[in-house]
Design a protein around this motif. Structure first.
Motif, PDB file in Angstrom:
ATOM      1  N   VAL A  87       0.787  -1.038   0.121  1.00 26.09           N
ATOM      2  CA  VAL A  87      -0.139   0.039   0.158  1.00 26.09           C
ATOM      3  C   VAL A  87       0.780   1.141  -0.107  1.00 26.09           C
ATOM      4  N   GLN A  88       2.141   1.224   0.669  1.00 22.92           N
ATOM      5  CA  GLN A  88       2.959   2.304   0.565  1.00 22.92           C
ATOM      6  C   GLN A  88       3.938   2.225  -0.594  1.00 22.92           C
ATOM      7  N   GLY A  89       3.485   1.364  -1.468  1.00 19.55           N
ATOM      8  CA  GLY A  89       4.246   1.472  -2.737  1.00 19.55           C
ATOM      9  C   GLY A  89       5.642   0.912  -2.856  1.00 19.55           C
ATOM     10  N   GLU A  90       5.743  -0.299  -1.597  1.00 16.57           N
ATOM     11  CA  GLU A  90       6.920  -0.818  -1.783  1.00 16.57           C
ATOM     12  C   GLU A  90       6.761  -2.468  -1.927  1.00 16.57           C
ATOM     13  N   ILE A  91       7.898  -3.361  -1.591  1.00 17.57           N
ATOM     14  CA  ILE A  91       7.592  -4.593  -1.803  1.00 17.57           C
ATOM     15  C   ILE A  91       8.631  -5.417  -0.969  1.00 17.57           C
ATOM     16  N   ASP A  92       8.310  -6.561  -0.521  1.00 14.89           N
ATOM     17  CA  ASP A  92       9.301  -7.417   0.430  1.00 14.89           C
ATOM     18  C   ASP A  92       9.471  -8.725  -0.141  1.00 14.89           C
ATOM     19  N   LEU A  93      10.498  -9.069  -0.840  1.00 18.00           N
ATOM     20  CA  LEU A  93      10.797 -10.367  -1.684  1.00 18.00           C
ATOM     21  C   LEU A  93      11.462 -11.301  -0.687  1.00 18.00           C
ATOM     22  N   SER A  94      11.704 -10.984   0.602  1.00 19.36           N
ATOM     23  CA  SER A  94      12.303 -11.739   1.559  1.00 19.36           C
ATOM     24  C   SER A  94      11.651 -12.605   2.280  1.00 19.36           C
ATOM     25  N   VAL A  95      10.474 -12.513   2.406  1.00 20.67           N
ATOM     26  CA  VAL A  95       9.456 -13.174   3.381  1.00 20.67           C
ATOM     27  C   VAL A  95       9.775 -14.801   3.491  1.00 20.67           C
ATOM     28  N   GLY A  96       9.674 -15.167   2.224  1.00 21.34           N
ATOM     29  CA  GLY A  96       9.903 -16.616   2.059  1.00 21.34           C
ATOM     30  C   GLY A  96      11.327 -17.216   2.743  1.00 21.34           C
ATOM     31  N   SER A  97      12.194 -16.536   2.265  1.00 20.55           N
ATOM     32  CA  SER A  97      13.737 -17.056   2.894  1.00 20.55           C
ATOM     33  C   SER A  97      13.600 -16.705   4.400  1.00 20.55           C
ATOM     34  N   PHE A  98      12.910 -15.590   4.745  1.00 18.54           N
ATOM     35  CA  PHE A  98      13.197 -15.357   6.136  1.00 18.54           C
ATOM     36  C   PHE A  98      12.513 -16.606   6.990  1.00 18.54           C
ATOM     37  N   LEU A  99      11.242 -16.765   6.536  1.00 18.35           N
ATOM     38  CA  LEU A  99      10.481 -17.691   7.225  1.00 18.35           C
ATOM     39  C   LEU A  99      11.361 -19.114   7.217  1.00 18.35           C
ATOM     40  N   SER A 100      11.897 -19.376   6.190  1.00 15.37           N
ATOM     41  CA  SER A 100      12.965 -20.494   6.246  1.00 15.37           C
ATOM     42  C   SER A 100      14.033 -20.530   7.431  1.00 15.37           C
ATOM     43  N   LEU A 101      14.674 -19.275   7.507  1.00 15.23           N
ATOM     44  CA  LEU A 101      15.516 -18.994   8.285  1.00 15.23           C
ATOM     45  C   LEU A 101      15.159 -19.099   9.716  1.00 15.23           C
ATOM     46  N   CYS A 102      13.822 -18.435  10.129  1.00 22.19           N
ATOM     47  CA  CYS A 102      13.057 -18.728  11.448  1.00 22.19           C
ATOM     48  C   CYS A 102      12.687 -19.851  11.751  1.00 22.19           C
ATOM     49  N   VAL A 103      12.213 -20.738  10.763  1.00 16.36           N
ATOM     50  CA  VAL A 103      11.887 -21.979  10.976  1.00 16.36           C
ATOM     51  C   VAL A 103      12.952 -22.850  11.627  1.00 16.36           C
ATOM     52  N   THR A 104      14.128 -22.784  10.846  1.00 15.61           N
ATOM     53  CA  THR A 104      15.241 -23.454  11.138  1.00 15.61           C
ATOM     54  C   THR A 104      15.658 -23.062  12.652  1.00 15.61           C
ATOM     55  N   VAL A 105      15.942 -21.689  12.897  1.00 14.11           N
ATOM     56  CA  VAL A 105      16.110 -21.366  14.242  1.00 14.11           C
ATOM     57  C   VAL A 105      15.177 -21.695  15.427  1.00 14.11           C
ATOM     58  N   VAL A 106      14.024 -21.737  15.068  1.00 18.01           N
ATOM     59  CA  VAL A 106      13.194 -22.080  16.177  1.00 18.01           C
ATOM     60  C   VAL A 106      13.190 -23.673  16.336  1.00 18.01           C
ATOM     61  N   ALA A 107      13.355 -24.453  15.198  1.00 15.15           N
ATOM     62  CA  ALA A 107      13.507 -25.778  15.508  1.00 15.15           C
ATOM     63  C   ALA A 107      14.797 -26.213  16.265  1.00 15.15           C
ATOM     64  N   MET A 108      15.751 -25.395  15.863  1.00 13.73           N
ATOM     65  CA  MET A 108      17.100 -25.665  16.712  1.00 13.73           C
ATOM     66  C   MET A 108      16.865 -25.205  18.205  1.00 13.73           C
ATOM     67  N   ILE A 109      16.416 -24.331  18.312  1.00 13.39           N
ATOM     68  CA  ILE A 109      16.012 -23.889  19.989  1.00 13.39           C
ATOM     69  C   ILE A 109      15.268 -24.862  20.522  1.00 13.39           C
TER      70      ILE A 109
END
Length: 399
Positions: A87-109
């Motif tokens: 809506v603010q005229g921007e975009i975020d292409l990193s969410v899929g990769s960040f979810l992969s990183l976050c999933v990995t860290v959560v599982a490791m913890i």
């Protein structure tokens, strides 16, 4: 005499209305219907009817609908955050990769057992804030185009996830975390949830006498109430309301209210509608961009807890194409990639339409390659309709 406050209000109004469509024509009217909630619900109904016939009713069974809602919840959660960014005229292409990183860290913890469930949740949300600040700093502070900044994040976060996991699936997630993906809301809590949802869907009717667009309000309230009835039928006839769906709907209600009724929400649309006018009005654009990237980071962290809870593990391919599905849900839901327009309800319907296609094709055992082809075509058509709305319904652009 015009005061400074009046000047700011006028500038904000100009910024918010900059992205309004041209005077209505027949072509614009058709495009408007296609991008409306009614058009989306019609498309979803057609998809459901077709898949119901092709699967001999399996698609619309209470079990599969519950499954469908659970699958939609994760995409919708990320797409809500993507909406605020787009809506603010921007975009975020990193969410899929960040979810992969976050999933990995959560599982490791979880596997390490060093902290309890609250520590794991805090770590996931903290990562969402940090990643949001990272992306927001590059875009809002350093002036890097969001496409480039988040494309770099896409490669960076995916690489970190693979490095930490070694390319293997990490298992051993506790039952406390699995609650976010596997639990169901049942009994009095479910009835209360449905009652609140019904009240929210009919809430616009309170000002029906003052509303100049009564027919539109009646249609919106009727469609909303019908959706609540369908939700109630699907959940009460099976095991209840999946926890991911409850969390997503609650989040959607809060964000939708904030966008429609707060100064922050008006500023979000103003920044996307006309950034120069918003800057003239004294709107802190840098701060709003930072907030939007932090918000999508946090909501992606919540989606991470849903995914890990549902799977009970952290596959290395987690989040693949999630950013594209989220963007598709936003665009199909009526938001413009040019900024300034979009609603949370549209995002929910867009996510449901995309996931309905994927779910139905899976039930028909259609190969993944053809599912991706279908999703790509739908996304291209949605963006093309958005482009048509910007150039007055003209099918072809001038060279």
């Amino acid at each position: 005499m015009t005061t400074i406050a009046d000047s700011k209000s006028n500038a904000i109004a100009v910024a918010s209305s900059e992205a309004r469509p041209a005077p209505p024509t027949r072509a614009n009217s058709i495009i408007s219907v296609l991008r409306s909630a009614a058009g989306l619900l019609l498309a979803i109904a057609i998809v459901w009817i077709v898949f119901s016939i092709l699967t001999d009713g399996v698609f619309v069974s209470d079990r599969n609908l519950t499954n469908l809602m659970r699958q939609t919840a994760m995409t919708a959660m990320v797409a809500i955050g993507m909406l605020v960014v787009v809506v603010q005229g921007e975009i975020d292409l990193s969410v899929g990769s960040f979810l992969s990183l976050c999933v990995t860290v959560v599982a490791m913890i979880e596997v390490s057992g060093v902290v309890g469930v609250w520590g794991t949740i805090a770590a996931a949300l903290g990562m969402g804030i940090l990643v949001g600040l990272w992306n927001g700093t590059w875009v809002a502070r350093f002036g890097l185009p969001s496409f480039v900044a988040t494309l770099g994040g896409l490669m960076l976060f995916r690489g970190l996830a693979l490095a930490l996991s070694g390319g293997r699936t990490i298992t051993g997630v506790s039952d406390d975390i699995r609650f976010f993906g596997e639990a169901f809301v049942t009994g009095p809590a479910l009835w209360a949830f449905i009652a609140v949802a019904a009240i929210i869907s009919l809430w616009p009717l309170r000002k029906l006498g003052e509303d100049s667009q009564r027919r539109r309000t009646l249609v919106r309230a009727g469609l909303g109430f019908a959706s609540v009835v369908l939700l109630g039928w699907a959940t009460l006839s099976y095991r209840g309301l999946p926890m991911p769906v409850a969390i997503t709907l609650a989040t959607a209600a809060v964000i939708s209210w904030m966008l429609a009724n707060t100064v922050w929400g008006r500023h979000v649309y103003a920044v996307g509608g006309n950034r120069d006018a918003a800057r003239s009005a004294g709107i802190p654009i840098t701060m709003h961009l930072m907030i939007s990237f932090v918000l999508i980071g946090v909501l992606t962290s919540v989606a991470t807890l849903m995914l890990v809870g549902r799977l009970g593990s952290a596959p290395p391919e987690s989040g693949l194409f999630l950013e594209l599905n989220a963007i598709a849900a936003v665009v199909i839901g009526g938001a413009s990639l040019y900024g300034g327009t979009g609603t949370v309800s549209g995002v929910l319907l867009g996510a449901l339409l995309m996931q309905s296609l994927a779910n139905g094709l899976s039930l028909l055992n259609v190969p993944t390659a053809y599912q991706n082809i279908t999703s790509g075509i739908v996304l291209m058509l949605a963006v093309y309709i958005d482009v048509l709305s910007k150039r007055g319904g003209k099918l072809f652009s001038r060279p």
